[in-house]
Design a protein around this motif. Structure first.
Motif, PDB file in Angstrom:
ATOM      1  N   ALA A 155     -38.352-104.384  88.285  1.00 33.34           N
ATOM      2  CA  ALA A 155     -37.287-104.611  87.311  1.00 33.34           C
ATOM      3  C   ALA A 155     -37.444-105.964  86.636  1.00 33.34           C
ATOM      4  N   ASP A 156     -38.519-106.687  86.992  1.00 30.36           N
ATOM      5  CA  ASP A 156     -38.728-107.998  86.405  1.00 30.36           C
ATOM      6  C   ASP A 156     -37.533-108.888  86.693  1.00 30.36           C
ATOM      7  N   GLY A 158     -34.577-108.058  86.777  1.00 27.60           N
ATOM      8  CA  GLY A 158     -33.344-107.577  86.159  1.00 27.60           C
ATOM      9  C   GLY A 158     -32.951-106.211  86.655  1.00 27.60           C
ATOM     10  N   SER A 255     -31.312-102.037  90.616  1.00 28.11           N
ATOM     11  CA  SER A 255     -31.684-103.442  90.541  1.00 28.11           C
ATOM     12  C   SER A 255     -31.849-103.943  91.963  1.00 28.11           C
TER      13      SER A 255
ATOM     14  N   ALA C  40     -30.200-109.774  87.322  1.00 30.97           N
ATOM     15  CA  ALA C  40     -30.518-109.636  85.906  1.00 30.97           C
ATOM     16  C   ALA C  40     -30.269-110.924  85.123  1.00 30.97           C
ATOM     17  N   ALA C  43     -32.990-113.243  85.682  1.00 29.13           N
ATOM     18  CA  ALA C  43     -34.208-112.752  85.035  1.00 29.13           C
ATOM     19  C   ALA C  43     -34.174-113.087  83.551  1.00 29.13           C
ATOM     20  N   TRP C  47     -36.786-115.415  81.372  1.00 31.70           N
ATOM     21  CA  TRP C  47     -37.388-114.992  80.112  1.00 31.70           C
ATOM     22  C   TRP C  47     -37.172-116.037  79.032  1.00 31.70           C
ATOM     23  N   SER C 316     -35.590-109.604  76.082  1.00 28.91           N
ATOM     24  CA  SER C 316     -35.181-110.245  77.329  1.00 28.91           C
ATOM     25  C   SER C 316     -34.781-109.161  78.329  1.00 28.91           C
ATOM     26  N   PRO C 317     -35.029-109.409  79.604  1.00 32.52           N
ATOM     27  CA  PRO C 317     -34.591-108.407  80.582  1.00 32.52           C
ATOM     28  C   PRO C 317     -33.080-108.361  80.728  1.00 32.52           C
TER      29      PRO C 317
END
Lengths: 339, 507, 318
Positions: A155-156, A158, A255, C40, C43, C47, C316-317
């Protein structure tokens, strides 16, 4: 004394036994009464349906955990495994849209992959514990970390989101009902019945119990201990994948925060249900009640503002301990053992 | 009152003790007294109430009625081992040692010696070393219990009790797992204790031992006190009769002539495995083949290797003429070979389970009908087994762990026989069971052989081997040292081979 | 404490002078340290940091940025030591994992003469950082409440879903409640949903069972809001003027606002891009001819369909 004439002595014993096994059921009924007295809406059809549906995730996973624990093992990786499977499933389905379209075919592909992944992950846990001769606690602690970080990586950091186009085909798996019961509840029921039959009515179930009770005896009784134990982990993996299949359509995302602490909830449900943590005795029925009790506690806490939000964990902890204590307490039972 | 009980001052005395568990009476007005410096044997069949009486004498159970006198005064013994403070020590049949701790740590468990608040290991080790030398036991104080053999563990348990300066030492079948040599060492220790004035109560099913070591004997039967006699006045037969309450015909059934021309069902050649070196032997149909030797001679290892429990390094095995090597116990079972373990509690039975799952566990595939277990046919099997093996349980729902040793052993036999094996290996068939049950087991083994089943009996009890077997193989240090047949089977010969005084490997 | 911070201040002046000379002589090395992204928002921050690195390095060839992320406070402390000893940084941009355990490590970096920019989470000792860039938690609560008041009238009912019980959550919640006071809007109850979609879904389901009449939901966070929306749709209570206000600025939410979504009509900004702001300001400390040191508190802007486009980063995530 022959078998048929021993009923008189057996009676007092089995009565006591019934009270003990009924412990979780009594606890659940008490919780429901408390819930209802706090707010009658607790017993509304909508809330009951929510409750059952929510219990389905933990319940299905806990049924798998019942096998692992009955056979003397433990699986801490289930929560992370669920997150990782959900993540991979979403990636696969998103990528399959171009080839298979946004219909049932893509969803089926996703579900099929989920099942394979679950069983495979369980197999890895099983083989590492049996052939690798590493304690299950350590193996699954390791895979827990691995799966959790994999989903973060996929999910990088995220959130992985399911393509909106597929959601139409997949959404009903969570949100639709059949004969008045939501689909996840049906899955829960089917898994419960199959699990109960497997544990109580098949040679495999008997083998799990025997291994958990005494691995030495099991080995000398022509039981392929390693194989049976590995299969329990594969059943656990299958259960996790089934839970994931009904989880993903709910919010369509996964996630690194997906399934956090599910392993502990599943283990708690199993133990509340009367299965013995060190193995040798498992109860699928109890596990189901355990899962319902856990979800009901959370639900009731959301239904009242009598208790500070900060004390939710305290309430849950207390109820879990009390439920198990009710079951285990030596209620004046004179331990009668003769020479 | 028996034989003038008040003539000599007793250190511990049970006076008209009765005990019931719930509504089940176990002891009826039992008397027993122990004098300083005597060995007092307590004998009786399994279920006669011996263990209960011992537990009452050591405070683990309260009597329902009756009095306990200690140094002539009526006392209520402190529960849960608290009586140790008074010098009354009970050594349980189930060894009570912490497996992961060392010998020294176990012996001093709960009363460690300290210096300035820190464990004084040196002093403890030195003392333990002394005790071990005293008893003639060649193990290090720093050895881990889990690395010791059962016999050694038993000896550690005894050392532990001795180290506590016991005035009354109550032992539940201390010799059950000891070899004859070890028993001898043990008895020397008992005699020393006796000379120091320690009163010793001990339970044994080995009547010859009882006769040898004890001064007086108390006999219980079905919870009743049958009598207390001077050991010198009693013959072995008289003891057995008082225990059983009926005439015991010969313990061993008449020996049936072995058929010399019978097929060889099992041929083992040059078998080598962990603890087994180059072992070869044959087993004929309908034969009872004895395996004798000291504990640790490799007898069990031979058959664990054959039955797929331990890996084989080299050698060949032929079953009914066909070469085979079993990858699992299940494969051996399916080929008609079953091994009945000597370790009933750790390898034989699920003690927390009931009889039914235990009975069918070994041959469970037989009870599968359309994916599910056929509970009805399991129940039928249990009913058959209870009849065939005369298994007696107060209640069919009882946990196996609550059954007497004799009934456990019969259940274990039934469990293994449920697979209808053609070759059955019985390891220590009568360990820890009473003489009545022994007789039943012997008759059963003989009957099996008569039906054409080949039986291997591994036993450390010499009379059993001699009374039962057509042929005897003696092992020492993982090798077979001799084979005895017919009249050649006698105690001296076996001992000479077992001790390495005579044998194939010797020049 | 006092003499210590005075010493710090002395070192600081010296350091600023030194770094200014270094800056012109050689490349400007700027270390950027923040927690490993495990959710998120983080993350997104990762980014934006990477984007800012590319942009700033392209703009100023003599600027070298070193991005490091660490998985726990002690790893971050070690990373800071490495930035000083290995990379010999001239400035540090740091988002501390936790305030307390990282205060001393950051102070040590400062003693090496580097310029310090702290992002989002303050250190537990004042005066260490030269530049402070942060979102505004109370403002997020206040702006949300102000929007609520424009849409609701006295007697209307709302429920509140809170985050993980922390200081950040309390600041947001307290400011929200203070702003709502006197509006006549009933706040039926508030429960923690832990900035988590699943919890948002379940808590909202229970609110819906419990309260037959809810007019709006303050979800405080975009993840929670996603769960809330799913629960509303499931119960069929997503119509009738119902609306949900989240917070943070998740790209999906912003996209929906641009597209005119009515259920989540607005969002309140608590942007992960604040790290980029901090990097910009830090570079400016070397490049600008004006003074830069100070506190930069970002506004908790209300994102509406009109201004949404400028906060939308599709790559962007978050």
């Amino acid at each position: 004394m022959t078998l048929s004439t021993a009923n008189t002595t057996a009676k007092g014993r089995s009565m006591k036994f019934d009270v003990k096994t009924a412990g979780p059921a009594i606890a659940l009924i008490l919780l429901c009464i408390i819930g209802f007295s706090l707010n009658p809406a607790f017993l509304s059809e909508g809330n009951l349906s929510n409750l059952l549906t929510r219990s389905a995730f933990i319940g299905i996973i806990a049924i798998g955990a019942t096998f692992v624990i009955t056979a003397g093992g433990i699986d801490l990786s289930v929560g992370s495994m669920a997150a990782a499977i959900a993540g991979v499933m979403i990636i696969i389905m998103n990528n399959a849209v171009d080839m298979l379209g946004t219909g049932v075919a893509t969803v089926l592909l996703g579900c099929g992959c989920s099942i394979l992944l679950g069983i495979g992950a369980g197999w890895i846990n099983g083989v590492l514990t049996t052939k690798g001769k590493i304690e299950a606690f350590i193996v699954t602690l390791g895979t827990m970390g691995i799966y959790r970080s994999l989903v973060t990586y996929f999910a990088d950091g995220g959130t992985l989101s399911l393509d909106f186009a597929i959601r139409g085909a997949y959404r009903p798996v969570y949100y639709d009902s059949f004969l008045g019961l939501p689909i996840p509840v049906w899955v829960f029921i089917v898994v419960s019945i199959v699990g109960w039959f497997l544990l109580n009515r098949t040679a495999f179930g008997r083998y799990c119990t025997a291994i958990g009770s005494n691995e030495g005896v099991a080995k000398y009784s022509a039981i392929k201990v390693d194989r049976v134990k590995t299969i329990t982990y594969m059943i656990q993996g299958l259960c996790v994948s089934l839970a994931t299949i009904i989880y993903v359509p709910r919010l369509g995302s996964a996630s690194s925060s997906t399934g956090v602490l599910w392993e502990l909830e599943a283990i708690a449900a199993v133990i509340i249900g009367g299965t013995v943590l060190k193995g040798g005795y498992g109860r699928i029925g109890g596990t189901i009640l355990g899962a319902l009790i856990l979800t009901t506690i959370g639900n009731i806490l959301n239904f009242t503002d009598l208790i500070s939000n900060y004390l939710n964990g305290t309430m849950q902890g207390l109820i879990i301990i009390i439920a198990v204590w009710l079951q285990r307490g030596d209620w004046g039972k004179a331990k009668a053992s003769k020479t | 009152m028996p034989d003038g009980i008040n003539d000599i001052f007793s250190v511990l005395q049970a006076d008209r003790i009765s005990k019931s568990f719930g509504s089940v009476p176990v002891l009826f007005s039992v008397n027993m007294d122990v004098r300083p410096g005597e060995v007092h044997a307590l004998i009786g069949e399994n279920g006669a109430g011996k263990s209960t009486l011992m537990k009452i004498l050591s405070g683990f159970h309260d009597p329902t009625s009756g009095r306990i006198l200690f140094d002539g005064e009526e006392v209520v013994l402190p529960p849960n081992g608290g009586a140790e403070m008074l010098g009354i020590v009970l050594i349980h049949q189930e060894l009570n040692l912490a497996e992961q701790m060392t010998v020294e740590e176990n012996i001093f468990l709960g009363r460690e010696l300290t210096k300035n608040g820190i464990l004084d290991r040196q002093r403890m080790q030195a003392q333990v070393q002394e005790y071990l030398q005293d008893i003639g036991l060649d193990i290090a104080p720093t050895a881990r219990i889990s690395d010791l053999s059962i016999a050694e563990k038993q000896m550690v348990e005894i050392v532990k009790a001795i180290s506590r300066n016991a005035r009354v030492l109550i032992m539940d079948e201390p010799t059950a797992v000891l070899t004859e040599a070890e028993t001898e060492v043990f008895f020397r220790q008992v005699t020393k204790l006796k000379e120091k004035g320690v009163a010793i109560v001990f339970v044994s099913h080995k009547l010859s031992e009882v006769k040898e070591i004890s001064d007086r004997i108390t006999i219980l039967r079905d919870g009743q006190w049958i009598g207390t006699k001077e050991a010198g006045d009693m013959s072995l037969d008289a003891m057995a009769q008082m225990m059983v309450g009926r005439e015991l015909s010969d313990l061993y059934p008449p020996m049936r002539e072995a058929d010399v021309d019978a097929d060889r069902v099992l041929q083992v050649a040059n078998l080598t495995a962990a603890g087994v070196k180059d072992v070869s032997f044959d087993l004929k149909r309908g034969e009872i083949l004895g395996f004798s030797g000291l504990i640790g001679a490799g007898r069990t290892s031979v058959f664990e290797a054959i039955c797929g429990l331990e890996p084989i390094i080299s050698g060949t095995i032929h079953v009914n003429g066909a070469e085979t090597r079993f990858a699992s116990v299940a494969a051996a079972r399916d080929a008609g070979i079953a091994y009945l373990t000597k370790d009933r509690k750790a390898k034989g039975l699920l003690l927390d389970k009931k009889m039914r799952p235990n009975l069918t566990l070994f041959s469970l595939p037989k009870f599968v009908k359309r994916f599910g277990l056929d509970i009805k046919s399991e129940d039928a099997a249990l009913e058959r087994a209870v009849r065939r093996f005369d298994i007696r349980a107060r209640d069919p729902d009882i946990s196996v762990g609550d059954m007497s040793g004799g009934n456990q052993q019969k259940l274990l036999l039934a469990k293994v026989m449920e697979s209808e094996p053609q070759i059955v290996i019985i390891d220590e068939p009568t360990r820890g069971i009473d003489v009545g049950t022994k007789q039943q087991v012997y008759h059963f083994v003989t009957a099996l052989a008569a039906e054409g089943v080949s039986v291997v009996v591994i036993s450390s009890e010499m009379p059993e081997i001699i009374g039962l077997c057509h042929r005897v193989i003696v092992m020492r240090d993982g090798r077979t040292t001799g084979t005895l047949e017919g009249d050649g089977i006698n105690e001296t010969e076996i001992v000479r081979y077992a001790a390495g005084l005579k044998g194939e490997g010797l020049e | 404490m006092k003499p210590f911070s005075k010493l710090g201040a002395m070192v600081m002046t010296g350091a600023l002078a030194m770094s200014a000379t270094l800056a012109h002589a050689d490349t400007i090395k700027i270390g950027v340290s923040y927690p490993t992204p495990t959710h998120a928002w983080a993350a997104g921050m990762n980014w934006h940091a990477e984007q800012a690195e590319k942009r700033l390095e392209a703009l100023y060839p003599d600027v070298d940025m070193i991005l490091v992320n660490s998985s726990d406070p002690s790893a971050q402390a070690s990373a800071l030591e490495d930035l000083v000893s290995v990379h010999k940084i001239d400035a540090l941009v740091v988002l501390p994992f936790e305030s307390e355990p990282l205060t001393d490590p950051v102070l040590n970096v400062k003693k090496s003469g580097a310029l310090i920019t702290v992002v989002d989470r303050g250190l537990s000792q004042p005066g260490i950082e030269d530049i402070y860039v942060a979102g505004n938690n109370p403002e997020l609560g206040r702006v949300s409440a102000q929007y609520m008041k424009t849409r609701l009238k006295s007697g209307d009912n709302i429920v509140v879903l809170r985050g993980i019980p922390t200081l950040i959550d309390n600041e947001r919640f307290d400011a929200f409640m203070a702003e709502m006071e006197g509006s006549g809007v009933n706040i039926l109850d508030h429960k923690h949903a832990n900035w988590n979609r699943d919890d948002g879904f379940e808590v909202m389901q229970d609110f819906l069972s419990r309260f037959p009449d809810i007019d709006a939901v303050w979800a405080q966070d975009d993840d929670i809001a996603i769960g809330v929306v799913a629960a509303l749709k499931q119960a069929g209570r997503d119509g009738d003027g119902m609306f949900v206000v989240g917070g943070a600025g998740m790209k999906e939410t912003i996209k929906a606002i641009m597209d005119g979504e009515t259920l989540v009509p607005v969002d309140v900004l608590y942007p992960p891009s604040m790290i980029a702001t901090a990097m910009d300001v830090t570079v400016a400390a070397f490049k600008s001819n004006g003074p830069v040191a100070g506190r930069y508190i970002l506004g908790a802007t209300l994102i509406t369909p009109e201004n949404a486009a400028s906060f939308y980063f599709p790559d962007s995530p978050f």
